[in-house]
Design a protein around this motif. Structure first.
Motif, mmCIF file in Angstrom:
data_model
loop_
_atom_site.group_PDB
_atom_site.id
_atom_site.type_symbol
_atom_site.label_atom_id
_atom_site.label_comp_id
_atom_site.label_asym_id
_atom_site.label_seq_id
_atom_site.Cartn_x
_atom_site.Cartn_y
_atom_site.Cartn_z
ATOM 1 N N UNK A 76 39.741 -35.650 1.351
ATOM 2 C CA UNK A 76 40.048 -33.832 1.673
ATOM 3 C C UNK A 76 39.643 -33.333 0.545
ATOM 4 N N UNK A 77 39.928 -34.060 -0.274
ATOM 5 C CA UNK A 77 39.987 -33.888 -1.879
ATOM 6 C C UNK A 77 40.065 -32.477 -2.373
ATOM 7 N N UNK A 78 41.290 -32.187 -1.770
ATOM 8 C CA UNK A 78 41.702 -30.332 -2.510
ATOM 9 C C UNK A 78 42.951 -30.970 -2.788
ATOM 10 N N UNK A 79 43.082 -30.479 -4.347
ATOM 11 C CA UNK A 79 42.424 -30.450 -5.481
ATOM 12 C C UNK A 79 41.906 -32.051 -5.140
ATOM 13 N N UNK A 80 40.198 -32.150 -5.786
ATOM 14 C CA UNK A 80 39.355 -33.910 -6.431
ATOM 15 C C UNK A 80 40.530 -34.486 -7.226
ATOM 16 N N UNK A 81 41.485 -35.003 -7.832
ATOM 17 C CA UNK A 81 42.877 -35.095 -9.003
ATOM 18 C C UNK A 81 41.680 -36.441 -9.776
ATOM 19 N N UNK A 82 42.356 -37.030 -11.389
ATOM 20 C CA UNK A 82 42.510 -38.231 -11.562
ATOM 21 C C UNK A 82 42.617 -39.637 -11.088
ATOM 22 N N UNK A 83 43.206 -39.067 -9.920
ATOM 23 C CA UNK A 83 43.678 -40.898 -9.443
ATOM 24 C C UNK A 83 42.204 -41.256 -8.434
ATOM 25 N N UNK A 84 41.553 -39.416 -7.676
ATOM 26 C CA UNK A 84 41.131 -40.160 -6.602
ATOM 27 C C UNK A 84 39.426 -40.458 -7.517
ATOM 28 N N UNK A 85 39.371 -39.312 -9.316
ATOM 29 C CA UNK A 85 38.031 -39.828 -10.149
ATOM 30 C C UNK A 85 38.481 -41.344 -10.675
ATOM 31 N N UNK A 86 39.314 -42.213 -10.861
ATOM 32 C CA UNK A 86 40.193 -43.115 -10.436
ATOM 33 C C UNK A 86 39.179 -44.074 -9.659
ATOM 34 N N UNK A 87 38.994 -44.146 -8.484
ATOM 35 C CA UNK A 87 39.105 -44.626 -7.703
ATOM 36 C C UNK A 87 37.347 -44.999 -7.232
ATOM 37 N N UNK A 88 37.530 -43.365 -8.029
ATOM 38 C CA UNK A 88 35.141 -43.463 -7.475
ATOM 39 C C UNK A 88 35.081 -44.156 -9.032
ATOM 40 N N UNK A 89 35.598 -43.912 -9.944
ATOM 41 C CA UNK A 89 34.736 -44.986 -10.728
ATOM 42 C C UNK A 89 34.670 -46.312 -10.359
ATOM 43 N N UNK A 90 36.507 -47.031 -9.976
ATOM 44 C CA UNK A 90 35.847 -48.470 -9.878
ATOM 45 C C UNK A 90 34.970 -49.204 -8.961
ATOM 46 N N UNK A 91 34.523 -47.709 -7.428
ATOM 47 C CA UNK A 91 33.641 -47.632 -6.834
ATOM 48 C C UNK A 91 32.640 -48.016 -7.304
ATOM 49 N N UNK A 92 32.146 -47.540 -7.952
ATOM 50 C CA UNK A 92 31.171 -47.175 -8.053
ATOM 51 C C UNK A 92 30.491 -48.663 -9.310
ATOM 52 N N UNK A 93 31.795 -49.202 -10.182
ATOM 53 C CA UNK A 93 31.368 -50.243 -11.379
ATOM 54 C C UNK A 93 31.625 -51.898 -10.050
ATOM 55 N N UNK A 94 31.242 -51.189 -8.683
ATOM 56 C CA UNK A 94 31.444 -52.378 -7.481
ATOM 57 C C UNK A 94 30.210 -52.752 -6.588
ATOM 58 N N UNK A 95 29.774 -51.854 -6.782
ATOM 59 C CA UNK A 95 29.142 -50.680 -5.428
ATOM 60 C C UNK A 95 27.507 -50.622 -5.975
ATOM 61 N N UNK A 96 26.621 -50.807 -5.547
ATOM 62 C CA UNK A 96 25.109 -49.884 -5.662
ATOM 63 C C UNK A 96 25.084 -48.621 -5.134
ATOM 64 N N UNK A 97 25.768 -48.179 -4.247
ATOM 65 C CA UNK A 97 26.037 -46.720 -4.095
ATOM 66 C C UNK A 97 27.237 -46.322 -3.653
ATOM 67 N N UNK A 98 27.480 -45.623 -4.024
ATOM 68 C CA UNK A 98 28.589 -44.530 -3.518
ATOM 69 C C UNK A 98 28.642 -42.971 -3.047
ATOM 70 N N UNK A 99 29.403 -42.957 -1.981
ATOM 71 C CA UNK A 99 29.152 -42.057 -1.223
ATOM 72 C C UNK A 99 30.697 -41.555 -1.145
#
Length: 104
Positions: free
Chosen positions: A9-32
């Motif tokens: 839901x990202x209401x709001x988008x937190x530093x924890x969410x950002x951490x998870x997205x950053x790690x996913x971006x390092x491991x996958x070619x595309x992250x949605x």
């Protein structure tokens, strides 16, 4: 191409969410990052505002896109060609909730 979806839901988008997205971006070619819309919930921020905030925060991650989604997350994974869903866990309660869904 390896594609992952990070639903929430990202209401709001937190530093924890950002951490998870950053790690996913390092491991996958595309992250949605999928802002999942629940019509039964009234959030602090509107969907479009949440998308804009996440896009701004993730601007330095070129392989990350942000979109909204209403419906089953499995249908989003199919539409995006993703074979992986990435979610963060805050507690044992989150783990207990997510594990049966992961096993399905």
């Amino acid at each position: 191409m390896s594609v992952a979806v990070c639903p929430g839901s990202y209401d709001p988008f937190t530093l924890g969410h950002r951490f998870v997205v950053e790690r996913a971006a390092q491991r996958f070619e595309r992250v949605v990052v999928a802002v999942v819309v629940n019509p039964n919930k009234q959030g602090m921020f509107g969907v479009e505002e949440r998308i804009s905030l996440i896009e701004d925060d993730c601007a330095g991650l070129p392989n990350v896109t942000v979109r909204s989604w209403t419906g089953l997350v499995v249908d989003l994974l199919l539409e995006e060609g993703a074979d992986t869903m990435v979610k963060g866990l805050r507690s044992e309660t989150d783990f207990a909730y997510e594990m049966p869904m992961a096993q399905m």
